[in-house]
Design a protein around this motif. Sequence first.
Motif, short mmCIF file in Angstrom:
data_model
loop_
_atom_site.label_atom_id
_atom_site.label_comp_id
_atom_site.label_asym_id
_atom_site.label_seq_id
_atom_site.Cartn_x
_atom_site.Cartn_y
_atom_site.Cartn_z
N CYS A 93 -9.67 2.18 1.87
CA CYS A 93 -9.00 1.17 2.58
C CYS A 93 -7.67 1.96 2.96
O CYS A 93 -6.90 2.49 2.15
N GLY A 94 -7.32 1.53 4.26
CA GLY A 94 -5.97 1.59 4.62
C GLY A 94 -5.35 3.07 4.59
O GLY A 94 -6.14 4.04 4.95
N SER B 249 -1.88 -5.24 -3.54
CA SER B 249 -3.32 -5.03 -3.79
C SER B 249 -4.45 -5.96 -3.32
O SER B 249 -4.04 -7.26 -3.55
N VAL B 250 -5.28 -5.55 -2.74
CA VAL B 250 -5.88 -6.62 -1.84
C VAL B 250 -7.21 -6.85 -2.66
O VAL B 250 -8.52 -6.10 -2.55
N VAL C 224 5.31 -2.50 -0.92
CA VAL C 224 3.92 -2.63 -0.66
C VAL C 224 3.38 -1.50 0.65
O VAL C 224 2.18 -1.03 0.26
N ALA C 225 3.82 -0.76 1.34
CA ALA C 225 3.48 0.07 2.17
C ALA C 225 3.33 1.83 1.22
O ALA C 225 4.32 1.91 0.38
N SER C 226 2.47 2.14 1.21
CA SER C 226 2.02 3.48 0.47
C SER C 226 2.74 4.44 1.05
O SER C 226 2.55 4.89 2.08
N GLU D 247 -7.81 -1.60 -7.61
CA GLU D 247 -8.20 -2.91 -7.77
C GLU D 247 -8.68 -3.42 -6.49
O GLU D 247 -9.05 -4.57 -6.29
N THR D 248 -8.75 -2.67 -5.30
CA THR D 248 -9.13 -3.12 -4.06
C THR D 248 -10.48 -3.42 -4.07
O THR D 248 -11.38 -2.71 -4.24
#
Length: 369
Positions: free
Chosen positions: A57-58, A365-366, A155-157, A108-109
């Motif tokens: 994701c993302g 983490s979502v 938060v931003a990777s 953990e997504t």
Amino acid sequence: EKGGHASFMLKEIAEQPRAVADTLLGRIDAEGSLRLDEVRIPPHELREVDKVVIVACGTAFHSGMIAKYAIEHWTRIPCETELASEFRYRDPILDHRTLVIAISQSGETMDTLMALRHAREQGAKVLAICNTNGSTIPRESDAVLYTHAGPEVAVASTKAFLTQLVACYLVALYLGQLRGTKWGDEIRTVIRQLSEISGAVGRVLETMEPVRALARSLAGHGTVLFLGRHVGYPVALEGALKLKELAYMHAEGFAAGELKHGPIALIEEGLPVVVVVPPPRGRSVLHDKIVSNIQEIRARGARTVVIAEEGDEAVVPYADHLIRIPITPTLLQPLVSTVPLQVFACELATARGNDVDQPRNLAKSVTVE
Ligand code: F6R
């Protein structure tokens, strides 16, 4: 704890040369071959793999998009990269010869976890590329390659992305080594180029002041577009994602070849467009096409921000702003071309008064679908 930096994000951007080197550490033997003993899928099973599917994701998805180019080029195994949230709901075709690679910083997504569970139920083998030791995704996978970026707090990777790329290149080369599609010298050459890349990332970081000044000057704009081709296309998507999540601006990435199929209608006087230019040397097909794209959008009023290799003179006449990156092999270029885009988004967001470590509405983490 921010080590003298104004934010965790800036600290993590600055840590990238070290993070990239750490991901390579201990994985190359004295002869220059790859040693990925931690990948516990037996070599004979890996030799039988006839399809690779990457789910993420993302930002991790963008690293997977780049991995597809490397895997297909170095192994000749068909590879597709899919958003984890879409994968499971379309009844994907998988069997024991499919290698699914799940890429996740946090491990953990939920979407990625559900995708890998689905893949294992269908009999596929799952290799996790993950930054968090002992997290759920590696625990539920057949094997794991840790990225060793160290904890990512913002938060931003950023550093997780670069190390995911390195891990993907390692997997691609390892599969090439096992299957004999790429052997000896060629693997050694790429490995050597990879080990030199951390120095190149460091050099990019030393030249970011003009990028910061440019970012501040654009703080009042509403939209920024990003264009790229080949591995530069996911880089454009990543640049746009960073700007959305940090600066809360409308930002979109496009494959440059798609311009005339629609997006060029968006170009208007003064619109900033960031273009990621592939290396020019001896591979001029895409390079020439991108240079034409830059001419086309500039003729329609775009303010062009061009990211191009040192010594690439062809872009100079059409660049309102020129960001130089070190000379790198085409497939590895994202490791250096992404860095200015991270700095750009971080500075622009700061100029707009945003909290770059904790952007609104986002979680690190979502863990819900
Ligand atoms: C973007 C960002 C997110 C994550 C995505 C996947 O900067 O941080 O897009 O990349 O939520 O997270 P992981 O890698 O933890 O699975």
